[in-house]
Enzyme design. Structure first.
Site, PDB file in Angstrom:
ATOM      1  N   ASP A  32      82.864 101.321  11.722  1.00 22.65           N
ATOM      2  CA  ASP A  32      82.071 101.685  10.544  1.00 22.65           C
ATOM      3  C   ASP A  32      82.926 101.732   9.287  1.00 22.65           C
ATOM      4  O   ASP A  32      82.463 101.393   8.191  1.00 22.65           O
ATOM      5  CB  ASP A  32      81.405 103.050  10.755  1.00 22.65           C
ATOM      6  CG  ASP A  32      80.323 102.999  11.822  1.00 22.65           C
ATOM      7  OD1 ASP A  32      79.955 101.875  12.221  1.00 22.65           O
ATOM      8  OD2 ASP A  32      79.865 104.066  12.244  1.00 22.65           O
ATOM      9  N   GLU A  34      85.349  99.871   8.368  1.00 24.62           N
ATOM     10  CA  GLU A  34      85.570  98.552   7.772  1.00 24.62           C
ATOM     11  C   GLU A  34      84.332  98.107   7.001  1.00 24.62           C
ATOM     12  O   GLU A  34      84.437  97.547   5.901  1.00 24.62           O
ATOM     13  CB  GLU A  34      85.913  97.532   8.866  1.00 24.62           C
ATOM     14  CG  GLU A  34      86.050  96.088   8.382  1.00 24.62           C
ATOM     15  CD  GLU A  34      87.200  95.875   7.392  1.00 24.62           C
ATOM     16  OE1 GLU A  34      87.286  94.769   6.821  1.00 24.62           O
ATOM     17  OE2 GLU A  34      88.004  96.809   7.179  1.00 24.62           O
ATOM     18  N   ASP A  36      82.162 100.128   5.617  1.00 25.63           N
ATOM     19  CA  ASP A  36      82.119 100.979   4.421  1.00 25.63           C
ATOM     20  C   ASP A  36      83.092 100.479   3.355  1.00 25.63           C
ATOM     21  O   ASP A  36      82.779 100.479   2.158  1.00 25.63           O
ATOM     22  CB  ASP A  36      82.455 102.428   4.784  1.00 25.63           C
ATOM     23  CG  ASP A  36      81.380 103.065   5.654  1.00 25.63           C
ATOM     24  OD1 ASP A  36      80.243 102.544   5.659  1.00 25.63           O
ATOM     25  OD2 ASP A  36      81.683 104.067   6.325  1.00 25.63           O
ATOM     26  N   SER A  81      43.666  94.654  15.237  1.00 24.76           N
ATOM     27  CA  SER A  81      43.996  95.660  16.242  1.00 24.76           C
ATOM     28  C   SER A  81      43.873  95.027  17.625  1.00 24.76           C
ATOM     29  O   SER A  81      43.483  93.866  17.758  1.00 24.76           O
ATOM     30  CB  SER A  81      43.065  96.860  16.114  1.00 24.76           C
ATOM     31  OG  SER A  81      41.713  96.438  16.221  1.00 24.76           O
ATOM     32  N   LYS A 116      54.572  99.740  23.650  1.00 28.69           N
ATOM     33  CA  LYS A 116      53.700  99.965  22.487  1.00 28.69           C
ATOM     34  C   LYS A 116      54.295 101.114  21.673  1.00 28.69           C
ATOM     35  O   LYS A 116      54.135 102.284  22.022  1.00 28.69           O
ATOM     36  CB  LYS A 116      52.273 100.279  22.915  1.00 28.69           C
ATOM     37  CG  LYS A 116      51.298 100.349  21.741  1.00 28.69           C
ATOM     38  CD  LYS A 116      49.877 100.580  22.212  1.00 28.69           C
ATOM     39  CE  LYS A 116      48.922 100.599  21.026  1.00 28.69           C
ATOM     40  NZ  LYS A 116      49.270 101.646  20.037  1.00 28.69           N
ATOM     41  N   ARG A 137      49.644  98.078   7.334  1.00 30.06           N
ATOM     42  CA  ARG A 137      48.505  97.382   7.932  1.00 30.06           C
ATOM     43  C   ARG A 137      47.203  97.755   7.228  1.00 30.06           C
ATOM     44  O   ARG A 137      46.337  96.914   7.023  1.00 30.06           O
ATOM     45  CB  ARG A 137      48.410  97.735   9.419  1.00 30.06           C
ATOM     46  CG  ARG A 137      47.232  97.084  10.122  1.00 30.06           C
ATOM     47  CD  ARG A 137      47.174  97.485  11.596  1.00 30.06           C
ATOM     48  NE  ARG A 137      45.978  96.929  12.206  1.00 30.06           N
ATOM     49  CZ  ARG A 137      44.774  97.495  12.171  1.00 30.06           C
ATOM     50  NH1 ARG A 137      44.610  98.644  11.540  1.00 30.06           N
ATOM     51  NH2 ARG A 137      43.735  96.924  12.747  1.00 30.06           N
ATOM     52  N   CYS A 427      62.212 143.180  26.979  1.00 28.24           N
ATOM     53  CA  CYS A 427      62.060 144.425  27.728  1.00 28.24           C
ATOM     54  C   CYS A 427      63.426 145.080  27.852  1.00 28.24           C
ATOM     55  O   CYS A 427      64.433 144.412  28.127  1.00 28.24           O
ATOM     56  CB  CYS A 427      61.487 144.117  29.114  1.00 28.24           C
ATOM     57  SG  CYS A 427      61.651 145.455  30.303  1.00 28.24           S
ATOM     58  N   CYS A 433      63.702 146.628  35.876  1.00 30.44           N
ATOM     59  CA  CYS A 433      62.469 145.847  35.765  1.00 30.44           C
ATOM     60  C   CYS A 433      62.436 144.807  36.879  1.00 30.44           C
ATOM     61  O   CYS A 433      63.315 143.938  36.956  1.00 30.44           O
ATOM     62  CB  CYS A 433      62.408 145.168  34.401  1.00 30.44           C
ATOM     63  SG  CYS A 433      60.975 144.097  34.192  1.00 30.44           S
TER      64      CYS A 433
END
Length: 670
Positions: A32, A34, A36, A81, A116, A137, A427, A433
């Protein structure tokens, strides 16, 4: 042409090639940094020589002024469609209609099959290779002009990658937002007190319809092409699949999951494969699109009403449905968290019947403005727990009841408190518990913790209800006589449970730490703690500063761990577990700087027998590796367990290094 013009042209051509490699081929040839560097070099030259600036330059993705509104664009060829199928029978009926209509029927029929995508359909027009217009569309005949926004999408080329472009080429495709980008976008919104998006499709739609292209440019949108509209000055390939591959060759991205299938059975196999892969694709899909591959056959079949006869969308079962909220129960988790659970009128969603959904916490109840008796929208995606994402307030009945969050635990009657800054109410009963005791013990025996197969949730509930066990160590004190007295527990089941308990005594330090159920300590953190401290005593004696030296352990998690070991009850339970024979071998893992996997991309496939998939993933991440879910040319290693399938085959096809589980373990241990 001047030297400056030549330099500018070369820079633009090079950057377009790098963009093509990165966004379309998924195989960058340069880092990246290079890209940039060249991008900034081009930008500086264009600022010095504005007379040579071109609209298709890689620097000109953003630059249009905010719009006051969107103008309308009429599609020269309507964007139709598709008809839908919702079952194998409906798809087979579609195939039968094709077979009945064709004069010369090829055997077998070849289909081009695609996921899809759940995004927005767009039309992008290139004139002599340059992007000149883009539209939504809309109603299929007329759409909105979104040219400025489409130009900001990084994988959409502003100039086609060919020396001989068509006079006019209309690319049709779907713009969507991948899951990773969607999560980053919403995280940023939360941090800046901005409105979040409900789902990736809404985020993509909102981003494309921004009047300010600068805002769109900051949104992680992606295009995948699925077809061609206008094509002038070019002889196109004669099959749909080859047309998509041609688009890819000139810089237009297409979906990597597209496949050719011969006959209906292969198509249905593709549908099921994609359905199984759905949750790991990294983007939303809601079915498959299945098209006759031969363009001549497409033309022979033609269109009916507003849809082609040669294509169909085979949709997945719905992921969102409406139902009634009948009641709300408040459940207690192993850490005392009080979770409101919606009791729903049963409804079929995404292939399963849903009758319960989480409401998360009191804040969520308030945010939804939900009441008992409301009509609610239920969503279930992949393996995600069903959740209520909306309420139809206009349907609220007169007898709707408000949801009252309890002030005392519904199980043990202890006080419920909510610490300032936390969303969860808890709690205060602790192991007094019974609900917390049950959930803590279920966590202890779970697959990713001590992995005690023969001891399940139902058995633990019986044991706690009869006060036969109070701590995890009590599990290892059970005997055959005690177990066979329980409901639905014959001698064989009791023996299996005792054998599983005996086998579970031999474990690993990270599994043991995870099994203890320390708040905020997940599998990856447990693994980091085990690898950092090497022994349980070292972890137990660590101070806050030492704990925070462990990767991914911050101040909050360090406090949770520190307090856990300062509770005499917890120490007594751990000592009792060890007294019962729980043990582990010490395995020293190589430092990231000296291992094979640092800065490498690794894919796991098949069943790993010596550690779980999640353990291996966490371990690789600690070693500095990136763990990917799919094999590509960027993959460095594939670790193949038993039953490895398509990922292994693809790795071998791409000549990627494949390691067995034993070879992997040999590489990471001293």
């Amino acid at each position: 042409m001047t030297n400056i013009q030549t330099q500018l042209d070369n820079l633009r051509k090079t950057l377009r090639q790098y963009e093509y490699e990165y966004h379309v081929l998924d195989n960058p040839s340069v880092p990246d940094s290079e890209y940039d560097r060249l991008f900034h070099q081009l930008k500086a030259l264009e600022l010095e020589h504005p007379e040579f600036l071109t609209s298709d330059s890689p620097t000109q993705r953003v630059g249009a002024k905010p719009l006051s509104g969107f103008s309308q664009i009429r599609h020269e060829i309507p964007m139709l469609s598709l008809d839908n199928a919702f079952s194998d029978a409906e798809f087979n009926a579609f195939v039968k209609r094709i077979e009945d209509r064709l004069i010369l029927l090829p055997k077998p029929l070849t289909f081009c099959c695609e996921p899809k995508l759940d995004g927005l359909a767009v039309s992008i027009l290139y004139v002599n290779g340059e992007l000149t217009q883009a539209a939504t569309r809309g109603d299929g005949t007329t759409g909105e002009d979104i040219t400025a926004n489409i130009r900001t999408i990084r994988n959409v080329p502003l100039q086609l990658l060919t020396d001989n472009p068509p006079a006019r080429l209309e690319v049709r495709g779907e713009v969507f937002m991948p899951h990773a980008g969607f999560e980053r976008l919403n995280k940023y919104a939360l941090e800046h007190n901005e409105k979040t998006f409900a789902n990736p499709r809404n985020a993509a739609a909102g981003s494309l319809r921004q009047l300010d292209p600068n805002i769109t440019s900051k949104r992680p949108l992606v295009l995948n092409a699925y077809g061609i509209g206008i094509a002038e000055g070019i002889d196109l390939p004669t099959t749909h699949y080859d047309r998509l591959q041609w688009l890819k060759s000139i810089g237009i991205p297409v979906n990597p999951e597209i496949r050719l299938c011969n006959g209906a059975d292969e198509v249905l196999g593709f549908y099921r494969d994609i359905q199984n892969k759905r949750s790991s694709l990294g983007y939303d899909i809601d079915g498959t699109v299945l098209k006759i591959n031969d363009i001549a056959l497409q033309n022979e079949l033609g269109f009916i009403s507003k849809a082609p006869r040669w294509a169909i969308a085979y949709k997945f079962p719905a992921q969102e449905e409406l139902t009634l909220l009948n009641d709300v129960e408040f459940q207690v988790g192993r850490t005392g968290a009080i979770t409101p659970v919606a009791k729903l009128e049963p409804v079929f969603v995404a292939g399963v019947t849903v009758s319960n959904a989480t409401l998360h916490n009191g804040d969520e109840i308030e945010r939804l403005n939900i009441a008992i008796g409301d009509t609610v929208v239920i969503r279930r995606a992949g393996d995600v727990i069903p959740q209520i994402i909306g309420v139809l307030h206009e349907r609220r009945p007169d007898n709707a009841k408000p949801i009252i969050f309890p002030t005392n635990c519904p199980v043990c009657d202890s006080q419920i408190i909510r610490i300032e800054g936390e969303a969860v109410a808890r709690c205060t009963g602790g192991l007094f518990c019974a609900a917390q005791r049950k959930e803590a013990l279920k966590h202890f025996v779970s697959r990713k913790a001590m992995d005690i197969d023969g001891v399940g949730g139902k058995l633990i509930e019986q044991l706690v209800d009869r006060e036969l066990i109070h701590t995890p160590a009590d599990l290892f004190k059970l005997d055959l006589t005690t177990l066979t007295r329980l409901e639905r527990m014959g001698a064989k089941s009791a023996e299996n449970a005792l054998n599983s308990l005996e086998n579970a005594k031999s474990t690993t330090l990270d599994r043991f730490i995870f099994a203890l159920g320390i708040r905020e300590v997940g599998e990856a953190t447990a693994l980091n703690l085990a690898n950092h401290f090497k022994t349980l005593d070292a972890l137990k004696d660590a101070n806050l500063e030492e704990l925070q030296q462990v990767p991914d352990v911050g101040e909050v998690v360090a406090n949770r761990i520190f307090i856990f070991w300062r509770e005499a009850h917890n120490v007594a339970v751990v000592e009792d577990l060890i007294a019962q024979g729980v043990h582990w071998e010490t395995v020293e893992v190589k430092e990231a700087s000296e291992n094979l996997f640092k800065d490498k991309t690794v894919v796991l496939t098949g069943t790993l027998t010596q550690m779980g998939r999640n353990e291996a993933k966490a371990l690789l991440q600690q070693l500095g590796a990136k763990v990917s879910g799919s094999v590509s040319s960027k993959t460095d290693f594939v670790i193949a367990g038993d039953g490895a399938g398509s990922k292994l085959a693809k790795a071998q096809e791409l000549n990627i290094t494949v390691l067995t589980e034993e070879e992997f373990l040999a590489q990471i241990t001293r």
